[in-house]
Design a protein around this motif. Structure first.
Motif, short mmCIF file in Angstrom:
data_model
loop_
_atom_site.label_atom_id
_atom_site.label_comp_id
_atom_site.label_asym_id
_atom_site.label_seq_id
_atom_site.Cartn_x
_atom_site.Cartn_y
_atom_site.Cartn_z
N LEU A 189 0.83 -1.20 0.00
CA LEU A 189 0.00 0.00 0.00
C LEU A 189 0.87 1.26 0.00
O LEU A 189 0.51 2.27 -0.60
CB LEU A 189 -0.94 0.00 1.20
N LEU A 256 -9.23 -16.41 4.75
CA LEU A 256 -9.21 -14.94 4.73
C LEU A 256 -7.82 -14.44 4.35
O LEU A 256 -7.67 -13.52 3.54
CB LEU A 256 -9.59 -14.43 6.12
N SER A 263 -5.61 -10.78 -3.22
CA SER A 263 -5.98 -9.40 -3.47
C SER A 263 -4.74 -8.51 -3.49
O SER A 263 -4.63 -7.58 -4.29
CB SER A 263 -6.97 -8.96 -2.39
N LEU D 197 -6.78 3.21 -5.34
CA LEU D 197 -6.85 1.75 -5.39
C LEU D 197 -6.74 1.12 -4.01
O LEU D 197 -7.39 0.11 -3.73
CB LEU D 197 -5.72 1.20 -6.25
N ASN D 198 -5.92 1.71 -3.18
CA ASN D 198 -5.75 1.16 -1.84
C ASN D 198 -7.08 1.11 -1.11
O ASN D 198 -7.35 0.19 -0.35
CB ASN D 198 -4.77 2.03 -1.04
N HIS D 201 -8.93 -1.87 -2.18
CA HIS D 201 -8.33 -3.03 -1.51
C HIS D 201 -8.83 -3.15 -0.08
O HIS D 201 -9.19 -4.24 0.38
CB HIS D 201 -6.81 -2.88 -1.55
N HIS D 202 -8.92 -2.01 0.62
CA HIS D 202 -9.38 -2.05 2.01
C HIS D 202 -10.87 -2.39 2.09
O HIS D 202 -11.31 -3.09 2.99
CB HIS D 202 -9.09 -0.72 2.71
N ARG D 204 -12.49 -4.27 0.11
CA ARG D 204 -12.60 -5.72 -0.06
C ARG D 204 -12.27 -6.46 1.22
O ARG D 204 -12.94 -7.44 1.56
CB ARG D 204 -11.62 -6.18 -1.14
N LYS D 205 -11.23 -6.01 1.89
CA LYS D 205 -10.88 -6.65 3.15
C LYS D 205 -12.02 -6.53 4.16
O LYS D 205 -12.37 -7.50 4.85
CB LYS D 205 -9.61 -6.03 3.75
N ARG D 208 -14.81 -8.87 3.28
CA ARG D 208 -14.49 -10.24 3.68
C ARG D 208 -14.67 -10.43 5.18
O ARG D 208 -15.19 -11.45 5.63
CB ARG D 208 -13.04 -10.56 3.30
N ARG D 209 -14.23 -9.44 5.94
CA ARG D 209 -14.31 -9.53 7.39
C ARG D 209 -15.78 -9.58 7.83
O ARG D 209 -16.16 -10.42 8.66
CB ARG D 209 -13.60 -8.33 8.02
N GLU D 259 -18.98 -8.96 -5.90
CA GLU D 259 -18.84 -9.18 -7.34
C GLU D 259 -18.74 -7.85 -8.08
O GLU D 259 -17.95 -7.71 -9.01
CB GLU D 259 -20.02 -10.00 -7.87
N THR D 260 -19.56 -6.88 -7.66
CA THR D 260 -19.49 -5.57 -8.29
C THR D 260 -18.11 -4.96 -8.09
O THR D 260 -17.52 -4.39 -9.01
CB THR D 260 -20.57 -4.64 -7.70
N LEU D 264 -15.52 -3.95 -10.87
CA LEU D 264 -14.99 -2.58 -10.92
C LEU D 264 -13.48 -2.58 -11.05
O LEU D 264 -12.90 -1.84 -11.84
CB LEU D 264 -15.37 -1.82 -9.64
N HIS E 201 -20.00 -3.35 -18.25
CA HIS E 201 -20.01 -3.38 -16.79
C HIS E 201 -21.43 -3.31 -16.25
O HIS E 201 -21.80 -4.05 -15.33
CB HIS E 201 -19.17 -2.20 -16.28
N ARG E 208 -26.43 -9.85 -12.74
CA ARG E 208 -26.33 -10.29 -11.35
C ARG E 208 -27.61 -10.01 -10.59
O ARG E 208 -28.09 -10.82 -9.81
CB ARG E 208 -25.16 -9.58 -10.67
#
Lengths: 340, 340, 340, 340, 340
Positions: A189, A256, A263, D197-198, D201-202, D204-205, D208-209, D259-260, D264, E201, E208
């Motif tokens: 990052l 996870l 990712s 972008l970061n 990424h966050h 997504r994390k 998931r959590r 999924e979106t 993206l 997109h 979906r």
């Protein structure tokens, strides 16, 4: 039938056999060297004993034990062959449980796998470790406690405690992995380019390897839960549920981490593309501005006899104006395209 | 109904039929040429026999055998058609098991698949190999041992031993694959560019092919485990569990290799991108520094009559200063962008 | 309820109705034009008959048949609507089976899908084809054989033979696909750039379409296997297992081809990246060498009055030395970076 | 057995215990400080009580409660250890339910997870929160309503209401996520390059959590639905189905967002490639036009004594014609290739 | 419990209530305004009635109906809350079915989702639409037919007809999607660069969304099929199987479109790479040829006093030869590398 690595060479030292004889009111500990010392304990039906053998390379010893307790030859093979998957197997008067222990000193790359086999009958628990490790230290302490449940509840509870001690180690490993992934996360990052892709590749391999050691546990425990073997008591099912929950928790945690790693690798690739884009833009901007200018300068560097502009007094300053004009226009164009 | 490749042409030599007649106290071996020699053994109800036929191309012979033991025509078709999936089929007085044998001399690319069909009844075991292979050598040795379990336990145990011998070969194949993947791993991690992508592509294809040969075994064994056929004895279930565990182990191993291969291919792509980035940076740095300088040099190469700088005494050294200044600034800029 | 494409326009020719009346000792074949000719055969309870209708566009005819055999209206709809999924449906005195036939002349792109509906009762089998196709030729030959099982076994066996004939065609299709994929494989591996990506894209679409025609067969057969309908005999289950095995084999084969295709597309992309890398390297090497040299030449092309080097006698050869030196150093640098 | 983080240090303030005693005609609320105040309510078998404990750090208190209601030690461990997965566990006279509460003030990045444990018996409901949160405010209001179902229906209904209040919070979180994803969607579609972008990424994390906190609820509820425990009444099953539907809805919503987000990220990568393509085209067009022109200008900048063109009168205008011709042809070529 | 969007504001017009009272010999239609008009029909046990309510925003009305037919409050909530997942719920004397209706005028982007709730008892069917839509027109026509099955078969058949009418709409939507995907397919295959990635997109998002509206239907129908509720008759199971088949068909169709879309996006990316490769090759070829030539021209543009070549008579034509030679060699090299 294959893949046994029992090397019963005379060089390996005689393994240490820890013997714990215990009952609700009773506790004694012996370090024995051969099985003759074990035999009297087999008779005492009112006491249980736990025999922990911290080496599986003395195949004679294991065969002797098998003889003494009439263990199926297949089980002997499983104990001595360290490439087994975790499993549970039920026999008439004993149950065989095989799990994988994971431990590491400091970093992910040093994670070691070791096989632990547990065999329990009505009044005995045998455990076989590949090498002497200290994971059962806590178990020993709990066993010395005269009021502890280990003294009272059956040998299936005792096995639960052993397996739980092994699973507890997994949490440490998971934390180690989380920390490493978190560290990579930060590095990527913050766009630090000194990240080593090979390390990520190796982490993934380690993650896969660990996962494949733990995954079969789910099946093992679900067989245990459904078992109707007399050695497995309904009332201890809460404990089995507990290790089931822990196993699922570990596996979900690993998943996870795996997803985060994927990712991260993706993010890394995207950052690479962004950087490449930036590099290309710089090149394009510089080249696109100066290549036409150089061409114009080249024109007036030609040595033709008849070039009217060369003689004109204001050619040179005019050209400078043109140079500046072209540059400004180009920059404006690039600004508009957001290439700056 | 299709896809049979039985070529009963007269050129193929008469296949060798190995006949082993055995009981707990009895063992004899015969190499027979036709089925008449087999008939007396069919009568001996107190003895079992194992007939190993190392060729499936003599369809007459196979039809004769089918007649003799009243085998279902579907089974005959399965035996002679080598494109079958592994399967188990139960009939009134015999059970048919079909598995795939894998063997290789040295490298992954030479892995061969062969079909082995086993048919067992109360007192006989028939095995059909595509070509004479030596995988059952070990079985022969164990059978000669008068104290071995093969003499005592039923024909389902005998079949287990045959299947186990085949599965044992898989471990060798898996090791071969692991070694190859490990080799690629090293080569890619050390950034050796002589790696051949096509080879990776072929490895993946081989992996898929092997997997599809082994995968149906799971179903086969799970049918076996649930079977209530009188020929399948409960007490031998431990052995079946054993080959089940081995099959799962092989499949998980293959999956692990497949994932590693995918991860390697991805790593290779990333390395490619990193290299491209590096190439682009070099080009950009050089071009960005020298293109403007060349332009400036081009300016003073122009032949205008009236260019005051040309006459000035210190123009040339001043320009060198400017050149150096621009270069230093550019390099600083790139350093700051970490393009070096 | 939707999507019926029955076009009962008067232009479509009257469909041909092939009627085969048979018993163990009996066989006759008739080409009939209307259902009146069928009625006498309905009465003969000791004989079975097979009616093959090679067109589904004459909805009147189909309604008449439905009336005659009291078929559920839902089934009529399924027969005439060619966009159905393969399925089996059980009724009191007949069973309805709908499958997809695939056939192709030469290439994958010409693969056609056609719907075949089979309806069987105690002593009759009806089959409906979309267009007259010759897939049942082999069935006709087998039926004429007075010793064949088709004469003796029930109408469920007869249906098995019909479905098996259809599934046999799949193997041809699968082989066609394998050959095409193999051809692409060769082309890509040999780096022939004339491969047409669009074709790969279309192949994938075809593969998906075929798969979706065959996939529901698994469910169909598994319903058949579990069925307790009196028309489905236990003793014929071996044959059903056979088509189940074949279906799975086809599906696994398709999956293998699909994976190979994906792997090929990936390989193609990687090759593209490798080529781009090569192109970039060539550009970078040439540009990086010559741009600085051109700059130096540009310097001494300037027209300043006071440039001491211009007067010096050895300037020109010295400069050539510098040019050569720079070039050699650059080439060495690139060699070390393995850009050559 | 591990991972407990009970810090019973004396600094943490005595937790507040809200006690609600209620029956169909009865309602009283008390804020109690120790368990002695609770004891009288344990006796009143005709009334139920709800005890809400908004802290789990006073382990003494929890042990006291456990003693009072004879709760299994495993449950105590689960309550105090906040890293548990959602689960349900049945005991003889009470049922233990553990769920995760999610709440956030404003943005996704601030989403907090908290553990809520609920224990209900015949006439009591205990709930343990990690910190005092106001999610149960609505429950309190409904409880005060003398005609509400909470007063009449059993403690399983009461638990349903508590769990439902927690699940209701999830919808808010899901909406927060949808809004954020929608915002990114807009930004990327409008090609705004300031997207970070970061952050994706966050996100997504976080996704998931959150998912891993909610996912186990499915299992929990399905165990509840199948339960035959006397405390769980059939007639309240509609309510359980309701939270089951809500959980599935949340999980499907999260999956849709995931999924979106993936789509993206992919779109972003493609846009990057398109932009890079554009940059490259600009560079190529400019360079391809001007590099040959500069070369030609360079030729006539050479200082050879004998260059006939230099003397010719129309050389210079001719060259300009050639320059323009080349440029026009190039532009046409690029136009045809659609590089403009 | 949350997310209700019932806006019972006084502005929304009184919804129209279509009431159809029917029996085998009886049919009448009424447009009623309040429920008093309904009550007499509740008494007629020999007739059934269908009440279609084309608005769910008048919550008073819905509560009145609930009162009249003693509907569970949970169901009322489901009817008025339009963000429900499709589901079926069984009660003592009625069954509640909730499905999603999809409709669109012309393009994918305008696809609307609406919730339709159906509640049926022994002699009544209630249907609730969000807004007045004409999807049930066909049902009305069939109901008027005195010989139709809707008059004779039970209310479960009636519900089947309603659900089938909704599912029929899905086929139109699926066709719309197929057409759009086909259009993109053509555009991408013909390499038209005016394709809008954002649209792809959005299509994926729509796909979906639609899928998540239809997917739960599978579960709904499978519950219906297994139901043993007296209102669900075995003999109507063929119809349920029919909508099951249709649902699976729709879902498989959507999946096929989704895969094609993914494959298209991939193809687009590959085409982009191919184009970029081409651009790079053009640049590289031009630059690689002319940069060295320009350098050589630059050399002889230098102004050194002592450059012997400058004086030589044939220097200039010789240089031209060298220029041509280099160009020819370069072009040959590139041809060999297939960069042309």
């Amino acid at each position: 039938m294959s893949k046994t690595n029992d090397k019963p060479d005379s060089l390996t030292p005689k393994p240490i056999l820890e013997l714990y004889s215990f009952g609700e009111q009773h506790f004694e500990k012996h370090l024995i060297q051969d099985l003759d010392a074990l035999k009297p304990f087999l008779e005492k039906k009112d006491l249980k004993f736990w025999l922990n053998i911290s080496s599986i390379h003395d195949s004679n010893l294991i065969l002797e034990i098998a003889d003494l307790l009439s263990i199926h030859p297949m089980v002997i093979e499983d104990i001595t062959n360290t490439s087994q998957r975790p499993k549970i197997e039920e026999f008439d008067d004993h149950i065989f449980v095989l799990v994988k222990m994971l431990y590491s000193k400091n970093s992910i790359s040093e994670i070691q796998t070791e096989q632990v086999s547990i065999l329990f009958g009505q009044n005995y628990i045998l455990s076989f470790q590949e090498t002497p490790q200290d994971i059962f230290d806590n178990v020993r302490i709990r066993l010395e406690n005269p009021k502890g449940k280990m003294r009272k509840l059956g040998s299936d509870y005792f096995t639960y405690v052993l397996v739980d001690a092994i699973i507890d180690e997994y949490f440490g490993i998971l934390e180690l992995i989380s920390d490493t992934v978190e560290k990579y996360d930060d590095q990527i990052l913050q766009n630090k380019s000194n990240i080593n892709l090979n390390t990520i590749h190796h982490q993934r391999k380690t993650l896969r390897r660990i996962r494949s050691s733990i995954w079969p546990l789910r099946e093992l425990i679900s067989i245990w839960k459904k078992s109707e073997h007399p050695l497995i008591k309904r009332k201890n099912m809460t404990y089995i549920n507990d290790i089931y929950e822990h196993t699922i928790e570990i596996l979900e945690g690993l998943e996870l981490q795996r997803e985060t790693m994927n990712s991260l690798a993706e993010l890394y690739m995207t950052q690479l593309s962004i950087k490449q884009n930036e590099v290309m833009k710089t090149l394009t901007v510089i080249a696109t501005i100066f290549i036409p200018l150089t061409f114009i300068a080249g024109i007036y560097g030609m040595n033709f006899k008849f070039m009217p502009e060369l003689e004109w007094k204001y050619s040179y300053p005019t050209l400078w104006l043109i140079f500046i004009l072209i540059t400004v226009m180009m920059i404006r164009y690039f600004k508009q395209k957001k290439w700056f």
